[in-house]
Scaffold this motif. Sequence first.
Motif, PDB file in Angstrom:
ATOM      1  N   THR A  64       0.849  -1.188   0.000  1.00 25.84           N
ATOM      2  CA  THR A  64       0.000   0.000   0.000  1.00 25.84           C
ATOM      3  C   THR A  64       0.887   1.242   0.000  1.00 25.84           C
ATOM      4  O   THR A  64       2.095   1.145   0.236  1.00 25.84           O
ATOM      5  N   VAL A  65       0.279   2.391  -0.204  1.00 30.26           N
ATOM      6  CA  VAL A  65       1.027   3.646  -0.168  1.00 30.26           C
ATOM      7  C   VAL A  65       1.627   3.842   1.222  1.00 30.26           C
ATOM      8  O   VAL A  65       2.787   4.262   1.347  1.00 30.26           O
ATOM      9  N   ASP A  66       0.865   3.521   2.277  1.00 27.90           N
ATOM     10  CA  ASP A  66       1.387   3.663   3.637  1.00 27.90           C
ATOM     11  C   ASP A  66       2.569   2.740   3.890  1.00 27.90           C
ATOM     12  O   ASP A  66       3.548   3.143   4.517  1.00 27.90           O
ATOM     13  N   GLU A  67       2.498   1.503   3.396  1.00 24.14           N
ATOM     14  CA  GLU A  67       3.627   0.580   3.539  1.00 24.14           C
ATOM     15  C   GLU A  67       4.836   1.099   2.764  1.00 24.14           C
ATOM     16  O   GLU A  67       5.965   1.004   3.244  1.00 24.14           O
ATOM     17  N   ILE A  96       1.797  -0.544  -6.293  1.00 23.61           N
ATOM     18  CA  ILE A  96       1.160   0.129  -5.175  1.00 23.61           C
ATOM     19  C   ILE A  96      -0.326  -0.214  -5.184  1.00 23.61           C
ATOM     20  O   ILE A  96      -1.015   0.002  -6.177  1.00 23.61           O
ATOM     21  N   LEU A  97      -0.776  -0.757  -4.076  1.00 21.38           N
ATOM     22  CA  LEU A  97      -2.186  -1.127  -3.926  1.00 21.38           C
ATOM     23  C   LEU A  97      -2.943   0.059  -3.363  1.00 21.38           C
ATOM     24  O   LEU A  97      -2.553   0.655  -2.374  1.00 21.38           O
ATOM     25  N   HIS A  98      -4.022   0.404  -4.007  1.00 25.61           N
ATOM     26  CA  HIS A  98      -4.854   1.525  -3.579  1.00 25.61           C
ATOM     27  C   HIS A  98      -6.100   0.950  -2.930  1.00 25.61           C
ATOM     28  O   HIS A  98      -7.072   0.637  -3.590  1.00 25.61           O
ATOM     29  N   LEU A  99      -6.003   0.783  -1.609  1.00 20.78           N
ATOM     30  CA  LEU A  99      -7.105   0.167  -0.854  1.00 20.78           C
ATOM     31  C   LEU A  99      -8.008   1.189  -0.250  1.00 20.78           C
ATOM     32  O   LEU A  99      -7.671   2.262   0.074  1.00 20.78           O
TER      33      LEU A  99
END
Length: 95
Positions: free
Chosen positions: A17-20, A92-95
């Motif tokens: 994810t973006v945060d990761e 990048i996963l956009h959850l």
Amino acid sequence: MAIKTRSYSVDGKHEMTVDEFKRWLKKFDEDKDGKISKDELADAIRVSGGWFARRKSKYGIRSVDANANGFVDDNEIKNLAEFAEKHLNVRILHL
């Protein structure tokens, strides 16, 4: 300090994810100024198994540095995530 992600996609890219991505990238902020320099980005690229780390980091900073100060700050992380997807074998996963 390799990229630690939850999984790999079908095409072999590291998924996060973006945060990761932000947390992983901050590990390379050696001077703890909250910004990523060209050299710090080169370290991140090198550690993740990337080739031509200096060249890619120079290109990366130039590509994503919206305010042209030579660093990637929190406001430009999204741009760096997009660069990473194109050039650093990351999804990048956009959850």
